[in-house]
Design an enzyme around this catalytic site. Structure first.
Site, mmCIF file in Angstrom:
data_model
loop_
_atom_site.group_PDB
_atom_site.id
_atom_site.type_symbol
_atom_site.label_atom_id
_atom_site.label_comp_id
_atom_site.label_asym_id
_atom_site.label_seq_id
_atom_site.Cartn_x
_atom_site.Cartn_y
_atom_site.Cartn_z
ATOM 1 C CG HIS A 236 -6.111 -11.097 1.139
ATOM 2 N ND1 HIS A 236 -5.131 -10.269 0.661
ATOM 3 C CD2 HIS A 236 -6.742 -11.594 0.042
ATOM 4 C CE1 HIS A 236 -5.164 -10.254 -0.658
ATOM 5 N NE2 HIS A 236 -6.137 -11.056 -1.052
ATOM 6 C CD GLU B 199 -2.936 -9.702 5.546
ATOM 7 O OE1 GLU B 199 -1.804 -9.375 5.137
ATOM 8 O OE2 GLU B 199 -3.679 -10.476 4.912
ATOM 9 C CB CYS C 142 -2.067 -6.875 -0.629
ATOM 10 S SG CYS C 142 -3.772 -7.056 -0.062
ATOM 11 C CB CYS D 105 -4.438 -6.582 3.857
ATOM 12 S SG CYS D 105 -5.250 -8.064 3.209
#
Length: 162
Positions: free
Chosen positions: A66, A68, A96, A99
């Site tokens: 992801h 992040e 999410c 993260c």
């Protein structure tokens, strides 16, 4: 729009828009490569860019890739520490659970995100992990910076995929 945006002075708001614009550009690069358009940047306390990244799940075939996570890893490498308590993280979409956990673990000083995620957002929308008793760090958050642009980018990408 987040209630805190109206409390920001003009220069701070313009700075937030500048960095969110960069995150949006990174998200577009992810979209062009076939990944969900999410981009992220980390800056230090002086406003210097430390790291940037975008979603790479499809490109890397990595469920943890992801935006992040990528940007937290890069910032930690640049600063030679996982303690990022002097840093601000800009991301186009509300993080999410994975993260959010990483952001809390990194001790990020301030999270600025563009648009809420009604499916997996764990900053304020579906759950509130930063204010949970399980959080060992109090994360400051501003949401809604360039919200319309972030929402449009995601909606356009998903509409083209369907």
């Amino acid at each position: 729009m987040d209630k805190y945006i109206s409390q920001l002075d003009e220069q701070t708001y313009l700075d937030h828009k500048r960095w969110m614009s960069r995150a949006i550009t990174l998200a577009q690069e992810a979209a062009q490569a076939g990944d969900v358009p999410v981009g992220a940047v980390i800056i230090d306390e002086k406003g210097k860019l430390i790291a940037e990244g975008s979603n790479r799940k499809e490109r890397d075939q990595d469920p943890t890739a992801h935006a992040e996570i990528i940007v937290l890893r890069r910032a930690s490498q640049v600063l030679q520490t996982w303690h990022l308590q002097q840093c601000k993280l800009y991301v186009t979409l509300e993080p999410c659970p994975m993260c959010t956990g990483a952001i809390i673990q990194a001790r990020i000083a301030l999270l600025i995100y563009g648009v809420d995620d009604p499916k997996t957002g764990t900053i304020r929308t579906v759950a509130n992990l930063p204010d949970s008793p399980c959080s060992n760090h109090r994360l400051s958050v501003i949401s809604g910076i360039m919200e319309s642009a972030c929402r449009h980018q995601l909606q356009t990408w998903f509409a083209q995929k369907r």
